[in-house]
Design a protein around this motif. Structure first.
Motif, PDB file in Angstrom:
ATOM      1  N   ARG A 154       0.832  -1.209   0.000  1.00  0.00           N
ATOM      2  CA  ARG A 154       0.000   0.000   0.000  1.00  0.00           C
ATOM      3  C   ARG A 154       0.869   1.262   0.000  1.00  0.00           C
ATOM      4  NH1 ARG A 154      -4.013   3.074  -1.601  1.00  0.00           N
ATOM      5  NH2 ARG A 154      -5.239   4.077   0.041  1.00  0.00           N
ATOM      6  N   LEU A 155       1.934   1.270   0.779  1.00  0.00           N
ATOM      7  CA  LEU A 155       2.829   2.426   0.801  1.00  0.00           C
ATOM      8  C   LEU A 155       3.463   2.661  -0.568  1.00  0.00           C
ATOM      9  CD1 LEU A 155       4.607   1.850   4.234  1.00  0.00           C
ATOM     10  CD2 LEU A 155       3.046   3.729   3.686  1.00  0.00           C
ATOM     11  N   GLU A 156       3.895   1.586  -1.206  1.00  0.00           N
ATOM     12  CA  GLU A 156       4.516   1.720  -2.520  1.00  0.00           C
ATOM     13  C   GLU A 156       3.497   2.172  -3.565  1.00  0.00           C
ATOM     14  OE1 GLU A 156       6.455  -2.025  -3.118  1.00  0.00           O
ATOM     15  OE2 GLU A 156       8.151  -1.484  -1.803  1.00  0.00           O
ATOM     16  N   GLU A 157       2.274   1.700  -3.413  1.00  0.00           N
ATOM     17  CA  GLU A 157       1.190   2.134  -4.296  1.00  0.00           C
ATOM     18  C   GLU A 157       0.960   3.636  -4.175  1.00  0.00           C
ATOM     19  OE1 GLU A 157      -3.461   1.642  -3.629  1.00  0.00           O
ATOM     20  OE2 GLU A 157      -2.551  -0.257  -4.168  1.00  0.00           O
ATOM     21  N   LEU A 158       1.186   4.176  -2.968  1.00  0.00           N
ATOM     22  CA  LEU A 158       0.986   5.609  -2.719  1.00  0.00           C
ATOM     23  C   LEU A 158       2.239   6.433  -3.021  1.00  0.00           C
ATOM     24  CD1 LEU A 158      -1.036   5.314   0.620  1.00  0.00           C
ATOM     25  CD2 LEU A 158      -1.930   5.991  -1.614  1.00  0.00           C
ATOM     26  N   GLY A 159       3.276   5.791  -3.503  1.00  0.00           N
ATOM     27  CA  GLY A 159       4.476   6.507  -3.923  1.00  0.00           C
ATOM     28  C   GLY A 159       5.421   6.877  -2.802  1.00  0.00           C
ATOM     29  N   VAL A 160       5.355   6.170  -1.672  1.00  0.00           N
ATOM     30  CA  VAL A 160       6.270   6.456  -0.563  1.00  0.00           C
ATOM     31  C   VAL A 160       7.690   6.058  -0.974  1.00  0.00           C
ATOM     32  CG1 VAL A 160       6.888   5.870   1.807  1.00  0.00           C
ATOM     33  CG2 VAL A 160       4.495   6.232   1.183  1.00  0.00           C
ATOM     34  N   LYS A 161       8.628   6.990  -0.865  1.00  0.00           N
ATOM     35  CA  LYS A 161       9.989   6.762  -1.353  1.00  0.00           C
ATOM     36  C   LYS A 161      10.766   5.779  -0.479  1.00  0.00           C
ATOM     37  CE  LYS A 161      10.259  11.513  -3.141  1.00  0.00           C
ATOM     38  NZ  LYS A 161      10.930  12.832  -2.951  1.00  0.00           N
ATOM     39  N   LYS A 162      10.673   5.988   0.831  1.00  0.00           N
ATOM     40  CA  LYS A 162      11.449   5.155   1.753  1.00  0.00           C
ATOM     41  C   LYS A 162      10.544   4.645   2.863  1.00  0.00           C
ATOM     42  CE  LYS A 162      15.770   7.748   1.109  1.00  0.00           C
ATOM     43  NZ  LYS A 162      16.817   8.539   1.817  1.00  0.00           N
ATOM     44  N   HIS A 163      10.750   3.414   3.261  1.00  0.00           N
ATOM     45  CA  HIS A 163      10.020   2.867   4.403  1.00  0.00           C
ATOM     46  C   HIS A 163      10.888   1.804   5.075  1.00  0.00           C
ATOM     47  CE1 HIS A 163       9.194  -0.474   1.655  1.00  0.00           C
ATOM     48  NE2 HIS A 163       8.691   0.416   0.814  1.00  0.00           N
ATOM     49  N   ARG A 164      10.819   1.800   6.385  1.00  0.00           N
ATOM     50  CA  ARG A 164      11.593   0.834   7.175  1.00  0.00           C
ATOM     51  C   ARG A 164      10.694   0.282   8.272  1.00  0.00           C
ATOM     52  NH1 ARG A 164      15.459   1.130  11.675  1.00  0.00           N
ATOM     53  NH2 ARG A 164      15.046   3.379  11.827  1.00  0.00           N
ATOM     54  N   VAL A 165      10.436  -1.001   8.216  1.00  0.00           N
ATOM     55  CA  VAL A 165       9.589  -1.633   9.226  1.00  0.00           C
ATOM     56  C   VAL A 165      10.390  -1.773  10.516  1.00  0.00           C
ATOM     57  CG1 VAL A 165       8.338  -3.718   9.866  1.00  0.00           C
ATOM     58  CG2 VAL A 165       8.174  -2.827   7.515  1.00  0.00           C
ATOM     59  N   LEU A 166       9.849  -1.207  11.579  1.00  0.00           N
ATOM     60  CA  LEU A 166      10.510  -1.254  12.884  1.00  0.00           C
ATOM     61  C   LEU A 166      10.065  -2.446  13.707  1.00  0.00           C
ATOM     62  CD1 LEU A 166      10.081   2.542  13.748  1.00  0.00           C
ATOM     63  CD2 LEU A 166      12.043   1.438  12.659  1.00  0.00           C
ATOM     64  N   LEU A 167       8.810  -2.846  13.531  1.00  0.00           N
ATOM     65  CA  LEU A 167       8.246  -3.951  14.322  1.00  0.00           C
ATOM     66  C   LEU A 167       6.943  -4.398  13.694  1.00  0.00           C
ATOM     67  CD1 LEU A 167       7.861  -4.440  18.101  1.00  0.00           C
ATOM     68  CD2 LEU A 167       5.762  -4.102  16.786  1.00  0.00           C
ATOM     69  N   ALA A 168       6.674  -5.704  13.772  1.00  0.00           N
ATOM     70  CA  ALA A 168       5.356  -6.251  13.451  1.00  0.00           C
ATOM     71  C   ALA A 168       5.005  -7.207  14.577  1.00  0.00           C
ATOM     72  CB  ALA A 168       5.366  -6.969  12.107  1.00  0.00           C
ATOM     73  N   ARG A 169       3.826  -7.008  15.154  1.00  0.00           N
ATOM     74  CA  ARG A 169       3.451  -7.767  16.350  1.00  0.00           C
ATOM     75  C   ARG A 169       1.989  -8.173  16.277  1.00  0.00           C
ATOM     76  NH1 ARG A 169       0.923  -6.212  21.129  1.00  0.00           N
ATOM     77  NH2 ARG A 169       1.341  -7.654  22.838  1.00  0.00           N
ATOM     78  N   VAL A 170       1.711  -9.440  16.616  1.00  0.00           N
ATOM     79  CA  VAL A 170       0.322  -9.887  16.736  1.00  0.00           C
ATOM     80  C   VAL A 170      -0.228  -9.361  18.056  1.00  0.00           C
ATOM     81  CG1 VAL A 170      -1.227 -11.858  16.946  1.00  0.00           C
ATOM     82  CG2 VAL A 170       0.670 -11.946  15.328  1.00  0.00           C
TER      83      VAL A 170
END
Length: 287
Positions: free
Chosen positions: A252-268
């Motif tokens: 979704r971020l790439e679809e919106l044209g976000v240049k840079k993204h870094r996942v810090l955490l994913a948690r259930v």
């Protein structure tokens, strides 16, 4: 005895060990109110012995209600039926030294998000400006104000009843100089009123988080900051819901044209149905 273990024991005394498994994990305690989330194939009468047992065994519970529908509608509310004790839906709920006036029939609240409230608060850096796009009665916002040192927390909700409770709770917890309650649709309020203001944005509404992502990105100061995005994820057997959540958000971020993204955490955060989980993804972005 830990509360969850005590709830299991009470349910087993009422229904027996086998049948109790359908009920005890569905009990939530909010303030002095117990809520039993009714299984779809169970009649309300079948819950009344459990309600009476909760009143008898838990002295801090004064009222018991059945949640008879899923969360639904614009305001994310359930339908409730009174089962036992005081016929009262208003209570004081406490978390991490903060007190919250809530009405279970008028505002969405889940004690199962308690850890998240504190986890996010401890990530907020001194001087940050935070936007909470779906604030409810103000739990995330007020706990952040009390346990971190933000400059400001803009706390938005579209539900007028939730907004009124939030205003009360901000005053009750003495954070009026930090938390700013706003009544409105966050998807409009953020880009129209709070554009470019925030270092960190909370999106704790899984049903709308991906749809409202453009509004959240508009709220980031200089186009960069941290998003806490909560999603409902279906994952087939053998698939990690965290990986699926990250994939969904990054796409979704790439679809919106976000240049840079870094996942810090994913948690259930919790299970919400068969093979369905609520997952939070903390992501640092630059547009």
């Amino acid at each position: 005895m830990p509360r969850r273990e005590l709830l299991r024991k009470i349910a087993e005394e009422v229904y027996g060990p086998e049948k109790a498994r359908r009920f005890w994990k569905r009990i939530d305690i909010i303030g002095d109110i117990a809520i039993i989330k009714k299984p779809f194939d169970v009649e309300l009468e079948e819950l009344k012995p459990l309600a009476e047992a909760l009143l008898a065994r838990l002295p801090y519970v004064k009222s018991v209600w059945a949640a008879s529908s899923p969360v639904e509608g614009m305001y994310r509310l359930r339908k409730f039926v009174h089962l036992a004790g005081e016929q009262r839906s208003l209570t004081i709920h406490r978390e991490y030294g903060c007190s919250f006036l809530v009405d279970i029939t008028k505002v969405y609240i889940s004690p199962r998000l308690s850890y998240e409230h504190y986890r996010v608060a401890k990530l907020v850096k001194p001087g940050e400006v935070v936007i909470n796009m779906y604030a409810g009665a103000g739990l995330f916002s007020i706990i952040i104000a009390r346990h971190a040192k933000p400059q400001r927390v803009y706390s938005i909700d579209i539900n007028p009843d939730a907004y009124q409770l939030m205003v009360h709770n901000v005053k009750m917890n003495k954070v009026e100089d930090i938390v700013v309650p706003i009544l409105g649709d966050a998807a409009k309020v953020v880009p129209e009123t709070l554009r470019g203001t925030a270092n960190r944005i909370l999106m704790p509404l899984p049903e709308l988080a991906l749809e409202h992502l453009p509004a959240a990105l508009a709220g980031l100061r200089e186009g960069r900051g941290v998003l806490h995005v909560y999603l409902h994820i279906f994952a087939e057997k053998g698939v990690d819901p965290r990986s699926r959540a990250v994939e969904t958000l990054v796409n979704r971020l790439e679809e919106l044209g976000v240049k840079k993204h870094r996942v810090l955490l994913a948690r259930v955060v919790r299970t919400v149905g068969p093979r369905r989980s609520q997952v939070v993804v903390d992501v640092e972005v630059e547009t």
